[in-house]
Design a protein around this motif. Structure first.
Motif, mmCIF file in Angstrom:
data_model
loop_
_atom_site.group_PDB
_atom_site.id
_atom_site.type_symbol
_atom_site.label_atom_id
_atom_site.label_comp_id
_atom_site.label_asym_id
_atom_site.label_seq_id
_atom_site.Cartn_x
_atom_site.Cartn_y
_atom_site.Cartn_z
ATOM 1 N N LEU A 193 -5.216 5.056 -8.730
ATOM 2 C CA LEU A 193 -5.735 5.373 -7.394
ATOM 3 C C LEU A 193 -7.202 5.787 -7.466
ATOM 4 O O LEU A 193 -7.580 6.671 -8.238
ATOM 5 C CB LEU A 193 -4.911 6.496 -6.767
ATOM 6 N N SER A 220 0.091 -3.633 -4.223
ATOM 7 C CA SER A 220 -1.002 -2.654 -4.284
ATOM 8 C C SER A 220 -0.547 -1.241 -3.948
ATOM 9 O O SER A 220 -1.035 -0.619 -3.007
ATOM 10 C CB SER A 220 -2.120 -3.075 -3.308
ATOM 11 N N ALA A 229 -8.723 7.205 -2.103
ATOM 12 C CA ALA A 229 -8.350 5.814 -1.851
ATOM 13 C C ALA A 229 -9.564 4.988 -1.440
ATOM 14 O O ALA A 229 -9.512 4.190 -0.499
ATOM 15 C CB ALA A 229 -7.252 5.729 -0.792
ATOM 16 N N THR A 254 -0.112 2.537 -3.320
ATOM 17 C CA THR A 254 -0.918 3.757 -3.282
ATOM 18 C C THR A 254 0.053 4.942 -3.210
ATOM 19 O O THR A 254 1.235 4.801 -3.459
ATOM 20 C CB THR A 254 -1.873 3.763 -2.077
ATOM 21 N N GLN A 269 -9.030 0.309 -2.804
ATOM 22 C CA GLN A 269 -8.291 1.572 -2.832
ATOM 23 C C GLN A 269 -7.708 1.899 -4.203
ATOM 24 O O GLN A 269 -7.547 3.072 -4.538
ATOM 25 C CB GLN A 269 -7.153 1.535 -1.798
ATOM 26 N N VAL A 270 -7.352 0.894 -4.952
ATOM 27 C CA VAL A 270 -6.707 1.106 -6.243
ATOM 28 C C VAL A 270 -7.445 0.334 -7.334
ATOM 29 O O VAL A 270 -8.264 -0.541 -7.052
ATOM 30 C CB VAL A 270 -5.222 0.666 -6.204
ATOM 31 N N HIS A 296 -7.869 -5.204 -0.786
ATOM 32 C CA HIS A 296 -6.621 -4.529 -0.440
ATOM 33 C C HIS A 296 -5.868 -5.282 0.666
ATOM 34 O O HIS A 296 -4.706 -5.666 0.483
ATOM 35 C CB HIS A 296 -6.920 -3.095 -0.010
ATOM 36 N N SER A 324 0.832 -1.194 0.000
ATOM 37 C CA SER A 324 0.000 0.000 0.000
ATOM 38 C C SER A 324 0.876 1.258 0.000
ATOM 39 O O SER A 324 1.687 1.445 -0.899
ATOM 40 C CB SER A 324 -0.955 -0.053 1.199
#
Length: 319
Positions: free
Chosen positions: A186, A176, A190, A178, A272-273, A299, A151
């Motif tokens: 993104l 993953s 998020a 961010t 989130q993505v 996630h 993340s």
């Protein structure tokens, strides 16, 4: 002339008050709690290895966890936003079972490292990581060192891989990622995980360009966690920490400057993505990093679910 000077002075005062007003009134608000994102490891605290400490260059004692195994493969795991190193426990144990020696630091500003939610300067956690690698000593003959980030920790791993410390590791594994600001990967905010005080960030950044850093310690991001979870997690980041813990707006340059082999893994159900956007982004940037999309993974599944962990172990253990 006197009236003109008074008028100019008044204009300067008003101009100076504008950024102060923006910074004062644009504090990030707490977003609605996202239990799926913020839930702690289901492991009992007694299952965690005893915390250890190493000394950073500023004399601070920072916390980490060790999972010793074989000497040939070593991995340093970087946790995601808000969480401490213990959030990586399930993945760390799985890697150890596969013969990988694992170290998991509490990044400064989290867990048992420093004051929660803040650091002293942008770039400090880069230096902390370099100090930790130095504390491990020179790599033994045949030893492979991997930096694995999850993340925001994967965003930070991209920053390291494409920055001045990029050659400290033999391989990078990105889970993953961010904190790639304005990237097509993104989701907005998020997916509800963050509340960002954008005007405050822009104003602090502009002041920084003229050498004013008075406001760098103010919070600019809050996370979707409950007050109860804030005892274990870090509920907000200062401008300094938010800027340092990730790749930010420079993510394209960092990705294009990676000089070691890397792999990216992401779940196709990530909140989130957007998993499908990583490969096109890397292709557009001319970056040769293979992307593995793990079916049905959210996630946090990427550091807890056995299906995802098997893929990650394979990426870390690759020859």
């Amino acid at each position: 002339m006197y009236k003109l000077l008074i008028g100019l002075l008044a204009l300067l005062v008003v101009a100076a008050m504008i950024p102060v007003a923006v910074i004062s009134f644009d504090a990030p608000r707490a977003p609605p709690v996202m239990a799926a994102m913020a839930a702690p490891s289901k492991q009992a605290s007694s299952d965690f290895p005893a915390p250890r400490q190493f000394r950073a260059r500023d004399g601070a004692n920072l916390q980490y966890y060790a999972y010793p195994a074989g000497p040939e493969k070593v991995a340093i795991l970087i946790h995601g936003s808000a969480g401490p190193g213990t959030s990586m426990h399930i993945l760390a144990e799985s890697l150890r079972t596969a013969g990988v020696t694992v170290y998991v630091p509490d990044i400064r500003g989290h867990g048992g490292s420093g004051r929660r939610g803040d650091i002293d300067y942008i770039g400090q956690i880069d230096d902390d990581l370099a100090d930790f690698v130095a504390a491990l000593g020179t790599a033994k003959s045949g030893e492979t060192r991997t930096l694995l980030g999850f993340s925001a920790g994967a965003g930070f791993a991209i920053r390291i891989a494409g920055g001045r410390y990029g050659l400290l590791f033999n391989r990078y594994v990105l889970l993953s990622p961010t904190t790639l600001s304005d990237a097509p990967t993104l989701r907005p905010n998020a997916g509800g995980w963050v509340s960002v005080a954008v005007p405050r960030i822009i104003t602090i950044a502009l002041l920084g360009r003229v050498g004013i850093h008075w406001f760098d310690g103010l919070p600019v991001i809050r996370y979707a966690i409950s007050p109860e979870m804030a005892r274990w997690l870090t509920d907000s980041y200062s401008y300094r920490l938010a800027t340092n813990f990730g790749a930010g707006r420079q993510y394209q340059a960092y990705l294009q400057n990676i000089r070691r082999p890397a792999a990216l893994l992401v779940g196709d159900a990530d909140e989130q993505v957007i998993a499908s956007q990583y490969a096109p982004l890397l292709q557009r940037l001319g970056v040769n990093i293979p992307v593995t999309i793990v079916p049905d993974m959210t996630h946090t599944d990427m550091i807890r679910n056995p299906k995802a962990i098997r893929a990650i172990v394979g990426a870390v253990s690759a020859p």
